[in-house]
Write a protein that holds these residues in place. Sequence first.
Motif, mmCIF file in Angstrom:
data_model
loop_
_atom_site.group_PDB
_atom_site.id
_atom_site.type_symbol
_atom_site.label_atom_id
_atom_site.label_comp_id
_atom_site.label_asym_id
_atom_site.label_seq_id
_atom_site.Cartn_x
_atom_site.Cartn_y
_atom_site.Cartn_z
ATOM 1 N N TYR A 67 -3.135 5.066 -1.036
ATOM 2 C CA TYR A 67 -3.991 5.902 -0.173
ATOM 3 C C TYR A 67 -3.678 7.368 -0.415
ATOM 4 O O TYR A 67 -2.538 7.751 -0.601
ATOM 5 N N GLU A 86 4.834 4.716 4.673
ATOM 6 C CA GLU A 86 4.451 6.038 5.184
ATOM 7 C C GLU A 86 4.892 7.095 4.170
ATOM 8 O O GLU A 86 5.885 6.926 3.494
ATOM 9 N N PHE A 97 2.592 -0.814 9.002
ATOM 10 C CA PHE A 97 3.595 -0.013 8.302
ATOM 11 C C PHE A 97 4.846 -0.842 8.058
ATOM 12 O O PHE A 97 5.235 -1.651 8.898
ATOM 13 N N VAL A 123 -5.579 -0.646 10.756
ATOM 14 C CA VAL A 123 -4.172 -0.291 10.560
ATOM 15 C C VAL A 123 -3.530 -0.303 11.944
ATOM 16 O O VAL A 123 -3.831 0.532 12.787
ATOM 17 N N SER A 182 -8.035 3.831 10.946
ATOM 18 C CA SER A 182 -6.708 4.428 10.837
ATOM 19 C C SER A 182 -5.853 4.086 12.051
ATOM 20 O O SER A 182 -6.374 3.850 13.144
ATOM 21 N N LYS A 218 2.134 -1.151 4.527
ATOM 22 C CA LYS A 218 1.914 0.255 4.225
ATOM 23 C C LYS A 218 3.220 1.041 4.283
ATOM 24 O O LYS A 218 3.986 0.919 5.229
ATOM 25 N N LEU A 262 0.844 -1.192 0.000
ATOM 26 C CA LEU A 262 0.000 0.000 0.000
ATOM 27 C C LEU A 262 0.884 1.248 0.000
ATOM 28 O O LEU A 262 1.681 1.443 0.906
ATOM 29 N N SER A 263 0.736 2.051 -1.035
ATOM 30 C CA SER A 263 1.611 3.221 -1.191
ATOM 31 C C SER A 263 0.879 4.522 -0.908
ATOM 32 O O SER A 263 -0.292 4.672 -1.234
ATOM 33 N N GLU A 270 -3.364 -4.371 8.663
ATOM 34 C CA GLU A 270 -2.403 -3.603 7.873
ATOM 35 C C GLU A 270 -1.315 -3.101 8.824
ATOM 36 O O GLU A 270 -1.623 -2.738 9.964
ATOM 37 N N SER A 320 -1.558 -6.370 4.543
ATOM 38 C CA SER A 320 -1.222 -5.161 3.790
ATOM 39 C C SER A 320 -0.010 -4.492 4.411
ATOM 40 O O SER A 320 0.034 -4.283 5.625
#
Length: 624
Positions: A30, A240, A161, A137, A114, A238, A9-10, A159, A236
């Motif tokens: 996102y 940042e 990071f 997340v 979030s 992610k 996920l970018s 999800e 997922s």
Amino acid sequence: MMKKKIEILSPAKDILTGIAAINAGADAVYIGAPQFGARSNANNSIEDVAALVEYAHLYNVQVFVVINTILYDNELETCRQLIWKLYDIGVDALIIQDMAIMEMELPPIVLHASTQANNRDADKIKFLADAGIKRVVLARELNLHQIKEISQATDVELEFFVTGALCVSFSGNCYMSVANGERSANRGSCAQNCRLPYNLIDGHGETLIKNSHLLSIKDFDVSDQIPNLVEAGIVSFKIEGRLKDIVYVKNNVSYLRKKLDAFLNENSDKYTKASSGTCTYSFDSALDRTFNRGYTDYFVNERHQSIGSWESPKSKGQYIGKLIKTVGNSYEIENGHFLNNGDGLCFINENNEAEGIYVNKVENGIVYPNVLKEIKEGTFIYRNNDAAFIKLVEREDSAVRKISTTLVLKENETGFELIATDEDGNVSVATLVHPKERTKNNESIAENFKTNLAKTGFTPYTANEITIEFSENWFLPISKINEMRRTVYEQLSEIRLKNYVRKEHQMVKTSHPYPETKLDFMYNVANKTARKFYERHGVTEIEKAFELQWDPGKSRVMTTKYCIKYELERCPKYHRENMDKKLKEPLVLKQGELEYKLKFNCKPCEMEIWEKDAEFEIEDDHIH
């Protein structure tokens, strides 16, 4: 058994970055909409988001929109109308913090919680899943063991990071910016007070450390933990960076794409890619070649090293080598031949501050800077602006993504048809009404046809296999072949978009009990509707959000897993051998007029930052 899809996920600050992320291999992107995103200077128009959605869906890439600020009562209706617009343009999911959204009359759009919603306890995450949240997340402070526990407690998508900057505070629980200048991080305008230099002063009033970025921490990189994280339940990964540039995004996405693909290839019985197409790159990605403050895996594998980036909050870049010596108006640097004209270099000077120089030219590994600064021999030199790499990656064709197809050219009653079948099983047929004539000398020109059919150029497709099925050596003008190829691929794009399946979920109001009955200000309840949501789920006492009620001078402004005692090797748990050199508390951070007190909660292994007039008990230093 259905294979589990694993996704990269970018972030995207705008449509161009979003398209670049997709071309570099992202499975999802996102992005911010016109309002209510936690990066107020990375907003985008509805039209731009719509165009990105269309481009993304062609590759089966999802687009998530962040609506992750806390909302005030007078914003709720505007927010609700925005959500309907986002649903209408085809957005796949919203990433939210404020529970008011759970109460609104919404379209059947999927909601993700979030990281700002403080997702670190299994029972609260299970609560959100039962309330209709489809993905959570996770907080970046969690370790593998905690992630596994959460994954076992609920089947909600998880999800996590994988690379990028870290908030030193638990996300959603940082009030430093608002307390200092009324710029709320929870409302999208964080002033990044954590990246300022501070003095550290002990209880005797003595300065222990001067002018150091004591709350600035390194950037996150757990890319080598992908196999362990997948096994722990993450679907997922992610990146940042909604404020970062295209080069950072392409570098990070392509780096992770290669890492994840290697893992997926080895485990193709269980896991699969989350979107379509294959990428080719004209550059070798390396995380240290774009923005970074040095890297840490934070706590994924528990605490085992210092994570501070005290010298500087700026990008450190890539380590080049030591300064050998200064010669006239130039430097001799280890590995100097790797440097290029236009590079930016940085080093830490003798006052422990970061300084930069700019490379005018390099000859035989000797570096001529724009300004000759005094640098001690042996100083580590980093490159934080890699001119040649940036130029290469910025090119649009440095990352190209193609969906594979097979083509069959055959005859039919009225002429010919070209059939394209893509890797996902979509089929497009282009027909050409045309008389059948044999070629001169009756020789086959099938190879010519193949050469021209293979010219997929700027389309999103490549023709991996081309078959000509003719009963005779028919003649066709090349212009007609090209026309059929163009038509078959244009139609294929329309078919792919038509066949794209967006997951939908209609929220239903629930009333199962929330794991807590009293909520303090850290739950960020800033409107009546969020209050109503919690009350219906059994909460009896709710403090107002910090933004609406804080007591200037006496508030707790941050809670963090990062610990200055640990960084100083004075942690009673990890540095028992140093306990004779006990620090006199309270420790204070000072920056000009700003002053904060530090409180150490050793049991949960957390540090709190309080404003200077706060009063609290200092814990005893031995761990119970």
